[in-house]
Write a protein that holds these residues in place. Structure first.
Motif, PDB file in Angstrom:
ATOM      1  N   LYS A   8       0.836  -1.204   0.000  1.00 39.12           N
ATOM      2  CA  LYS A   8       0.000   0.000   0.000  1.00 39.12           C
ATOM      3  C   LYS A   8       0.871   1.255   0.000  1.00 39.12           C
ATOM      4  O   LYS A   8       0.623   2.207  -0.731  1.00 39.12           O
ATOM      5  CB  LYS A   8      -0.906  -0.013   1.242  1.00 39.12           C
ATOM      6  N   GLU A   9       1.888   1.242   0.851  1.00 44.95           N
ATOM      7  CA  GLU A   9       2.793   2.393   0.956  1.00 44.95           C
ATOM      8  C   GLU A   9       3.543   2.630  -0.351  1.00 44.95           C
ATOM      9  O   GLU A   9       3.743   3.769  -0.765  1.00 44.95           O
ATOM     10  CB  GLU A   9       3.766   2.195   2.118  1.00 44.95           C
ATOM     11  N   LEU A  10       3.956   1.533  -0.993  1.00 45.79           N
ATOM     12  CA  LEU A  10       4.654   1.657  -2.273  1.00 45.79           C
ATOM     13  C   LEU A  10       3.756   2.253  -3.353  1.00 45.79           C
ATOM     14  O   LEU A  10       4.201   3.046  -4.177  1.00 45.79           O
ATOM     15  CB  LEU A  10       5.199   0.302  -2.727  1.00 45.79           C
ATOM     16  N   LEU A  11       2.481   1.854  -3.326  1.00 48.90           N
ATOM     17  CA  LEU A  11       1.529   2.406  -4.303  1.00 48.90           C
ATOM     18  C   LEU A  11       1.305   3.901  -4.084  1.00 48.90           C
ATOM     19  O   LEU A  11       1.198   4.672  -5.031  1.00 48.90           O
ATOM     20  CB  LEU A  11       0.193   1.651  -4.256  1.00 48.90           C
ATOM     21  N   ILE A  12       1.264   4.303  -2.802  1.00 46.26           N
ATOM     22  CA  ILE A  12       1.133   5.733  -2.467  1.00 46.26           C
ATOM     23  C   ILE A  12       2.382   6.480  -2.946  1.00 46.26           C
ATOM     24  O   ILE A  12       2.298   7.542  -3.564  1.00 46.26           O
ATOM     25  CB  ILE A  12       0.895   5.943  -0.952  1.00 46.26           C
ATOM     26  N   ALA A  13       3.543   5.868  -2.679  1.00 44.93           N
ATOM     27  CA  ALA A  13       4.817   6.477  -3.109  1.00 44.93           C
ATOM     28  C   ALA A  13       4.861   6.633  -4.632  1.00 44.93           C
ATOM     29  O   ALA A  13       5.315   7.648  -5.147  1.00 44.93           O
ATOM     30  CB  ALA A  13       5.986   5.624  -2.632  1.00 44.93           C
ATOM     31  N   GLN A  14       4.354   5.626  -5.318  1.00 45.65           N
ATOM     32  CA  GLN A  14       4.308   5.656  -6.783  1.00 45.65           C
ATOM     33  C   GLN A  14       3.449   6.826  -7.269  1.00 45.65           C
ATOM     34  O   GLN A  14       3.825   7.550  -8.197  1.00 45.65           O
ATOM     35  CB  GLN A  14       3.712   4.334  -7.285  1.00 45.65           C
ATOM     36  N   GLU A  15       2.304   7.010  -6.605  1.00 47.24           N
ATOM     37  CA  GLU A  15       1.383   8.097  -6.950  1.00 47.24           C
ATOM     38  C   GLU A  15       2.040   9.454  -6.709  1.00 47.24           C
ATOM     39  O   GLU A  15       1.964  10.361  -7.544  1.00 47.24           O
ATOM     40  CB  GLU A  15       0.106   7.959  -6.091  1.00 47.24           C
ATOM     41  N   ILE A  16       2.712   9.580  -5.557  1.00 47.60           N
ATOM     42  CA  ILE A  16       3.400  10.837  -5.211  1.00 47.60           C
ATOM     43  C   ILE A  16       4.477  11.131  -6.254  1.00 47.60           C
ATOM     44  O   ILE A  16       4.611  12.248  -6.736  1.00 47.60           O
ATOM     45  CB  ILE A  16       4.008  10.775  -3.788  1.00 47.60           C
ATOM     46  N   GLN A  17       5.230  10.084  -6.599  1.00 44.50           N
ATOM     47  CA  GLN A  17       6.314  10.270  -7.560  1.00 44.50           C
ATOM     48  C   GLN A  17       5.789  10.719  -8.929  1.00 44.50           C
ATOM     49  O   GLN A  17       6.349  11.615  -9.558  1.00 44.50           O
ATOM     50  CB  GLN A  17       7.141   8.990  -7.707  1.00 44.50           C
ATOM     51  N   LYS A  18       4.691  10.106  -9.367  1.00 49.00           N
ATOM     52  CA  LYS A  18       4.067  10.499 -10.646  1.00 49.00           C
ATOM     53  C   LYS A  18       3.682  11.971 -10.618  1.00 49.00           C
ATOM     54  O   LYS A  18       3.831  12.695 -11.603  1.00 49.00           O
ATOM     55  CB  LYS A  18       2.823   9.654 -10.910  1.00 49.00           C
ATOM     56  N   ASN A  19       3.155  12.410  -9.462  1.00 56.51           N
ATOM     57  CA  ASN A  19       2.703  13.796  -9.329  1.00 56.51           C
ATOM     58  C   ASN A  19       3.850  14.808  -9.247  1.00 56.51           C
ATOM     59  O   ASN A  19       3.624  16.006  -9.413  1.00 56.51           O
ATOM     60  CB  ASN A  19       1.783  13.938  -8.118  1.00 56.51           C
ATOM     61  N   LEU A  20       5.062  14.322  -8.982  1.00 59.40           N
ATOM     62  CA  LEU A  20       6.217  15.221  -8.957  1.00 59.40           C
ATOM     63  C   LEU A  20       6.568  15.672 -10.379  1.00 59.40           C
ATOM     64  O   LEU A  20       7.091  16.756 -10.588  1.00 59.40           O
ATOM     65  CB  LEU A  20       7.447  14.518  -8.356  1.00 59.40           C
ATOM     66  N   LEU A  21       6.289  14.808 -11.349  1.00 65.75           N
ATOM     67  CA  LEU A  21       6.609  15.132 -12.734  1.00 65.75           C
ATOM     68  C   LEU A  21       5.570  16.100 -13.296  1.00 65.75           C
ATOM     69  O   LEU A  21       4.397  16.023 -12.945  1.00 65.75           O
ATOM     70  CB  LEU A  21       6.627  13.853 -13.585  1.00 65.75           C
ATOM     71  N   PRO A  22       5.996  17.004 -14.182  1.00 67.74           N
ATOM     72  CA  PRO A  22       5.009  17.918 -14.783  1.00 67.74           C
ATOM     73  C   PRO A  22       4.049  17.143 -15.699  1.00 67.74           C
ATOM     74  O   PRO A  22       4.281  15.973 -15.991  1.00 67.74           O
ATOM     75  CB  PRO A  22       5.871  18.894 -15.581  1.00 67.74           C
ATOM     76  N   THR A  23       2.997  17.811 -16.179  1.00 67.22           N
ATOM     77  CA  THR A  23       2.032  17.131 -17.056  1.00 67.22           C
ATOM     78  C   THR A  23       2.741  16.661 -18.321  1.00 67.22           C
ATOM     79  O   THR A  23       3.796  17.177 -18.676  1.00 67.22           O
ATOM     80  CB  THR A  23       0.878  18.071 -17.476  1.00 67.22           C
ATOM     81  N   ASP A  24       2.132  15.687 -18.990  1.00 64.85           N
ATOM     82  CA  ASP A  24       2.828  15.087 -20.127  1.00 64.85           C
ATOM     83  C   ASP A  24       2.838  15.949 -21.390  1.00 64.85           C
ATOM     84  O   ASP A  24       3.481  15.610 -22.371  1.00 64.85           O
ATOM     85  CB  ASP A  24       2.293  13.673 -20.429  1.00 64.85           C
ATOM     86  N   SER A  25       2.099  17.074 -21.393  1.00 62.56           N
ATOM     87  CA  SER A  25       2.202  17.983 -22.550  1.00 62.56           C
ATOM     88  C   SER A  25       1.833  19.413 -22.177  1.00 62.56           C
ATOM     89  O   SER A  25       0.668  19.717 -21.930  1.00 62.56           O
ATOM     90  CB  SER A  25       1.326  17.485 -23.700  1.00 62.56           C
ATOM     91  N   PRO A  26       2.837  20.295 -22.124  1.00 65.20           N
ATOM     92  CA  PRO A  26       2.559  21.698 -21.805  1.00 65.20           C
ATOM     93  C   PRO A  26       1.924  22.400 -23.010  1.00 65.20           C
ATOM     94  O   PRO A  26       2.044  21.937 -24.137  1.00 65.20           O
ATOM     95  CB  PRO A  26       3.953  22.275 -21.532  1.00 65.20           C
ATOM     96  N   LYS A  27       1.249  23.503 -22.756  1.00 62.00           N
ATOM     97  CA  LYS A  27       0.670  24.301 -23.846  1.00 62.00           C
ATOM     98  C   LYS A  27       1.697  25.350 -24.261  1.00 62.00           C
ATOM     99  O   LYS A  27       1.782  26.413 -23.663  1.00 62.00           O
ATOM    100  CB  LYS A  27      -0.624  24.981 -23.368  1.00 62.00           C
ATOM    101  N   TRP A  28       2.491  25.008 -25.257  1.00 64.01           N
ATOM    102  CA  TRP A  28       3.513  25.933 -25.751  1.00 64.01           C
ATOM    103  C   TRP A  28       3.227  26.328 -27.187  1.00 64.01           C
ATOM    104  O   TRP A  28       2.743  25.504 -27.968  1.00 64.01           O
ATOM    105  CB  TRP A  28       4.902  25.278 -25.687  1.00 64.01           C
ATOM    106  N   LYS A  29       3.552  27.558 -27.514  1.00 65.35           N
ATOM    107  CA  LYS A  29       3.471  28.010 -28.909  1.00 65.35           C
ATOM    108  C   LYS A  29       4.662  27.442 -29.658  1.00 65.35           C
ATOM    109  O   LYS A  29       5.776  27.463 -29.132  1.00 65.35           O
ATOM    110  CB  LYS A  29       3.582  29.532 -28.952  1.00 65.35           C
ATOM    111  N   ASN A  30       4.453  26.983 -30.872  1.00 71.41           N
ATOM    112  CA  ASN A  30       5.533  26.506 -31.756  1.00 71.41           C
ATOM    113  C   ASN A  30       6.193  25.189 -31.355  1.00 71.41           C
ATOM    114  O   ASN A  30       6.977  24.636 -32.112  1.00 71.41           O
ATOM    115  CB  ASN A  30       6.657  27.556 -31.934  1.00 71.41           C
ATOM    116  N   LEU A  31       5.899  24.702 -30.150  1.00 72.21           N
ATOM    117  CA  LEU A  31       6.503  23.439 -29.721  1.00 72.21           C
ATOM    118  C   LEU A  31       5.431  22.516 -29.161  1.00 72.21           C
ATOM    119  O   LEU A  31       4.609  22.931 -28.340  1.00 72.21           O
ATOM    120  CB  LEU A  31       7.554  23.674 -28.635  1.00 72.21           C
TER     121      LEU A  31
END
Length: 256
Positions: A8-31
């Motif tokens: 259970k703790e590992l699954l929570i840690a996994q969730e926390i770790q995923k949330n540390l990363l930014p979203t998978d696609s920022p809204k950028w002009k030209n990129l």
């Protein structure tokens, strides 16, 4: 029981770790950016991050994208990954050139990496002037997989770039070298962690650089999301359900 609690703790840690990363696609002009990261175990040491410095007052836009890979596996790697991410984030407040940023991070991470003899491999690319007619990419690499450029005409190039992994205090002594490549609309830059190149199949063969280059060559340049899907599909076909021993991270940047 203890095993269930730990799981259970590992699954929570996994969730926390995923949330540390930014979203998978920022809204950028030209990129257009598409990012993917997956741990071999519940938690791992791979990371990606990005920063956009672009507003209507900026004459020349600047965007920074990084992919990293902390040595070791599981919880110790995950904790160090979180530390590395926060230091990279904080370094963005400082106006540093890429080689200076790498040297700064190398020194900064020593107290965290030295006790367990760990380090952080990191590749950073800075995309400059995508709002102009003369866009280019600067690359600095600290022992990570150097980036690939997939040109709109279909050719695939490798931006050769080497340097010592961060957190050993060696990179700062030798310095980091910056490479520059010009890009045009329709070109793509692909960053991966070594878990992708070292993905292995049931015969214990590694995917390797050559096959990865072929995979990129066969992908279309229409969309970074589609290219990411194409890469993942081909890597999965190669490994065919064989258990992976390393985390995998892929970032596809498309200039349009």
């Amino acid at each position: 029981n203890d095993k269930e609690t730990l799981q259970k703790e590992l699954l929570i840690a996994q969730e926390i770790q995923k949330n540390l990363l930014p979203t998978d696609s920022p809204k950028w002009k030209n990129l257009e950016l598409a990012c993917f990261s997956e741990s071999a175990k519940n938690v791992g040491g791979d990371l990606y991050t990005y920063y956009g410095m672009q507003n209507d007052r900026t004459l020349i836009s600047k965007h920074l994208v990084a992919v990293g890979d902390v040595s070791g596996k599981g919880i110790s790697a995950a904790l160090l990954m979180a530390t590395c991410l926060s230091h990279i984030d904080n370094s963005m407040k400082l106006n540093l050139k890429l080689p200076e940023r790498m040297s700064y991070l190398d020194t900064l991470l020593v107290p965290f990496t030295k006790p367990q003899k760990q380090n952080c491999a990191l590749c950073m690319v800075e995309l400059i002037g995508v709002n102009t007619n003369h866009a280019f990419v600067k690359v600095v690499n600290a022992a990570c997989i150097p980036p690939y450029v997939k040109r709109k005409n279909g050719t695939v190039e490798w931006i050769s770039s080497k340097g010592f992994a961060l957190g050993q205090g060696i990179g700062v002594q030798f310095g980091y070298k910056e490479n520059t490549v010009s890009i045009e609309k329709g070109d793509m830059i692909i960053l991966v962690s070594d878990g992708v190149i070292e993905a292995n199949n049931s015969k214990n063969e590694l995917l390797g650089f050559e096959l990865f280059k072929t995979i990129l060559g066969a992908g279309k340049n229409q969309s970074s999301k589609e290219m990411l899907h194409h890469i993942r599909e081909h890597v999965n076909n190669f490994t065919k359900g064989h258990e992976q021993h390393d985390d995998m991270t892929i970032v596809v940047i498309r200039y349009h």
